[in-house]
Design a protein around this motif. Structure first.
Motif, PDB file in Angstrom:
ATOM      1  N   ARG A 133       0.844  -1.187   0.000  1.00  0.00           N
ATOM      2  CA  ARG A 133       0.000   0.000   0.000  1.00  0.00           C
ATOM      3  C   ARG A 133       0.883   1.241   0.000  1.00  0.00           C
ATOM      4  NH1 ARG A 133      -1.839  -4.624   3.119  1.00  0.00           N
ATOM      5  NH2 ARG A 133      -4.087  -4.493   3.482  1.00  0.00           N
ATOM      6  N   ALA A 189      -0.885   3.664  -8.037  1.00  0.00           N
ATOM      7  CA  ALA A 189      -2.251   3.105  -8.037  1.00  0.00           C
ATOM      8  C   ALA A 189      -2.533   2.344  -9.323  1.00  0.00           C
ATOM      9  CB  ALA A 189      -3.276   4.221  -7.843  1.00  0.00           C
ATOM     10  N   GLY A 200      -3.319  -1.077  -7.906  1.00  0.00           N
ATOM     11  CA  GLY A 200      -4.712  -0.864  -7.527  1.00  0.00           C
ATOM     12  C   GLY A 200      -5.719  -1.749  -8.232  1.00  0.00           C
ATOM     13  N   SER A 225      -9.033  -3.519  -6.607  1.00  0.00           N
ATOM     14  CA  SER A 225      -9.548  -2.785  -5.461  1.00  0.00           C
ATOM     15  C   SER A 225     -10.830  -2.061  -5.865  1.00  0.00           C
ATOM     16  CB  SER A 225      -8.528  -1.766  -4.951  1.00  0.00           C
ATOM     17  OG  SER A 225      -7.352  -2.404  -4.514  1.00  0.00           O
ATOM     18  N   SER A 247      -9.642   2.819  -6.999  1.00  0.00           N
ATOM     19  CA  SER A 247      -8.257   2.881  -7.451  1.00  0.00           C
ATOM     20  C   SER A 247      -7.407   3.668  -6.462  1.00  0.00           C
ATOM     21  CB  SER A 247      -8.196   3.534  -8.835  1.00  0.00           C
ATOM     22  OG  SER A 247      -6.860   3.728  -9.234  1.00  0.00           O
ATOM     23  N   SER A 248      -7.977   4.756  -5.928  1.00  0.00           N
ATOM     24  CA  SER A 248      -7.298   5.546  -4.910  1.00  0.00           C
ATOM     25  C   SER A 248      -8.349   6.324  -4.136  1.00  0.00           C
ATOM     26  CB  SER A 248      -6.271   6.510  -5.538  1.00  0.00           C
ATOM     27  OG  SER A 248      -6.915   7.427  -6.421  1.00  0.00           O
ATOM     28  N   THR A 280      -9.047   0.233  -1.107  1.00  0.00           N
ATOM     29  CA  THR A 280      -8.043   0.829  -1.970  1.00  0.00           C
ATOM     30  C   THR A 280      -6.678   0.471  -1.409  1.00  0.00           C
ATOM     31  OG1 THR A 280      -7.321   2.870  -3.057  1.00  0.00           O
ATOM     32  CG2 THR A 280      -7.866   3.036  -0.726  1.00  0.00           C
TER      33      THR A 280
END
Length: 443
Positions: free
Chosen positions: A42, A135, A139, A142, A145-146, A294
């Motif tokens: 992350r 991302a 990402g 997720s 994405s952010s 995320t």
């Protein structure tokens, strides 16, 4: 480790009426007899505008086992995960022939390393920021994405500062060179984006009046899941659900201050003090990372050129005004007090990340957290040797417990390029970079 009969998929969701709940990493998600799964990577970026009192920010000693400076003292409990950088220049934020605009350039340049275009119109331009580059790589899969968060109002549009559009002040994350990402300041809206809710104001009003939890709609699914889990997983799931309920209750308490108003299409209640608001937003950020809603998030904890006072700690003067201390020792001490308050609030986030088990370590082990400002001395609008800290990054082999000092003229972009590479995106060049930073990983 307790092995369950059936391994859960890594991306498991509980779905109910108006809610979709992503689960944190559980032992049951590790196939039977397999090695302990490694936590997913992350990235989080925390930004504080208007620079800092660099005399009280910069550690006096370099290298390992350095003495924490007065402002950074709240980060000392995370010494083994902390790297402090001195000598990195945010050169793209300098004027370069523009008239004024030091504040609106600072935040976009901090993670893009591109000189923002001076314009009051819609033709804004800066650069894709490192959080969005990361991302795009980690990402996938997720829900978001952010996630972009802030505490200072960002609903002002048009021209804001010396020929620069307000979007430069409002956004630290840019998805493309022409697409700044707006940061959300309302905790309720962030929560509903993460977990879902009613589609109308009436539906949200009913839920508020009945004091219902978003978890109420998935009670059966939770009970069914618990029967499949071992004791450690049940405890971990219980802590996660308790954290969600706690955030809900704090949002409701914040909104109750406006209980005499009609419920709007988007509930607008926010906590009254900076500390309450920032900690609630940090809790939401940590929940999003924990459940992998995320894997990338940015948080503008204090906007550039902001006039927020901090009366709760005895600082009635506006933040921006405090940064223009004129080298008056008394005013510089007040500014240091504010800088330290921000560092204490940041430490709250780190403590939350450190306290959450994730895979083969903690959430902090699997998260690289970038903290800093695009300006160093706010009194002179200096963009050289800006205040920057990286915490976490065990999986990226970032070695903590060090204060690294780099030669004059070293671009901040070199740190950005290095971090991008550590997330598996080799670029060769980023912004005004001259190469990756040596010593970051250490031995």
């Amino acid at each position: 480790m307790v092995i369950t009969k059936v391994a859960l998929p890594r991306r498991t969701f509980l779905r109910g009426m108006g809610a979709t709940l992503a689960l944190p990493f559980l032992d049951a998600m590790v196939p039977a007899m397999s090695a302990r799964a490694k936590g997913a990577p992350r990235f989080a970026a925390i930004y504080v505008g208007n620079g800092a009192n660099m005399n009280d920010w910069t550690p006096v000693s370099d290298g390992a086992n350095f003495a924490f400076s007065p402002i950074l003292k709240p980060l000392e409990p995370f010494r083994d995960r902390t790297v402090v950088f001195t000598g990195l220049d945010n050169f793209p934020a300098t004027d370069q022939g523009d008239s004024g605009g030091q504040h609106p350039r600072a935040a976009p340049a901090f993670m893009s390393s591109v000189h923002p275009k001076q314009t009051e119109g819609a033709d804004v331009r800066a650069g894709t920021t490192i959080d969005q580059i990361i991302a795009a790589h980690i990402g996938q899969g997720s829900r978001l994405s952010s996630l972009e968060l802030a505490v200072d109002r960002n609903d002002v549009v048009g021209a804001c500062d010396h020929g620069y559009a307000c979007s430069y002040l409002n956004s630290m994350s840019w998805k493309t060179p022409t697409m700044p990402l707006p940061a959300e300041t309302n905790p309720r809206f962030v929560f509903e984006r993460m977990f879902g809710s009613g589609d109308t104001a009436e539906a949200r009003l009913v839920r508020t009046e009945e004091d219902r939890s978003i978890l109420d709609g998935i009670t059966r699914e939770i009970a069914r899941l618990k029967r499949r889990l071992g004791a450690p997983d049940r405890a971990k799931l219980g802590e996660y659900l308790d954290a969600i309920r706690d955030v809900e209750q704090r949002i409701v308490r914040a909104e109750s201050t406006n209980s005499d108003l009609a419920v709007p299409e988007r509930p607008a209640g926010v906590p009254e003090t900076f500390k309450e608001h920032a900690e609630l937003m940090f809790d939401l950020q940590v929940l999003a990372l924990q459940a992998e809603i995320t894997r990338v998030s940015s948080f503008m904890m204090a906007r550039e050129n902001i006039d927020r006072p901090y009366r709760e700690i005895g600082l009635p003067e506006a933040h921006h005004a405090m940064s223009h201390h004129g080298n008056n020792p008394e005013k510089m001490a007040m500014f240091s007090k504010l800088n330290t308050y921000h560092a204490e609030t940041f430490a709250y986030c780190l403590n939350k990340l450190q306290g959450i088990p994730d895979g083969d370590g903690t959430l902090l082990d699997h998260t690289v957290v970038l903290y800093g400002s695009g300006m160093s001395d706010g009194n002179t609008h200096n963009n050289f040797s800006v205040p920057v800290v990286v915490v976490g990054g065990r999986d990226q082999q970032i070695k903590g417990n060090r204060h690294l000092r780099y030669p004059k003229g070293t671009p901040l972009a070199n740190l950005s390029l290095t971090l991008i590479d550590k997330f598996g995106v080799p670029m060769g060049r980023f912004g005004d970079s001259t190469g990756e930073l040596d010593l970051l990983s250490g031995v």
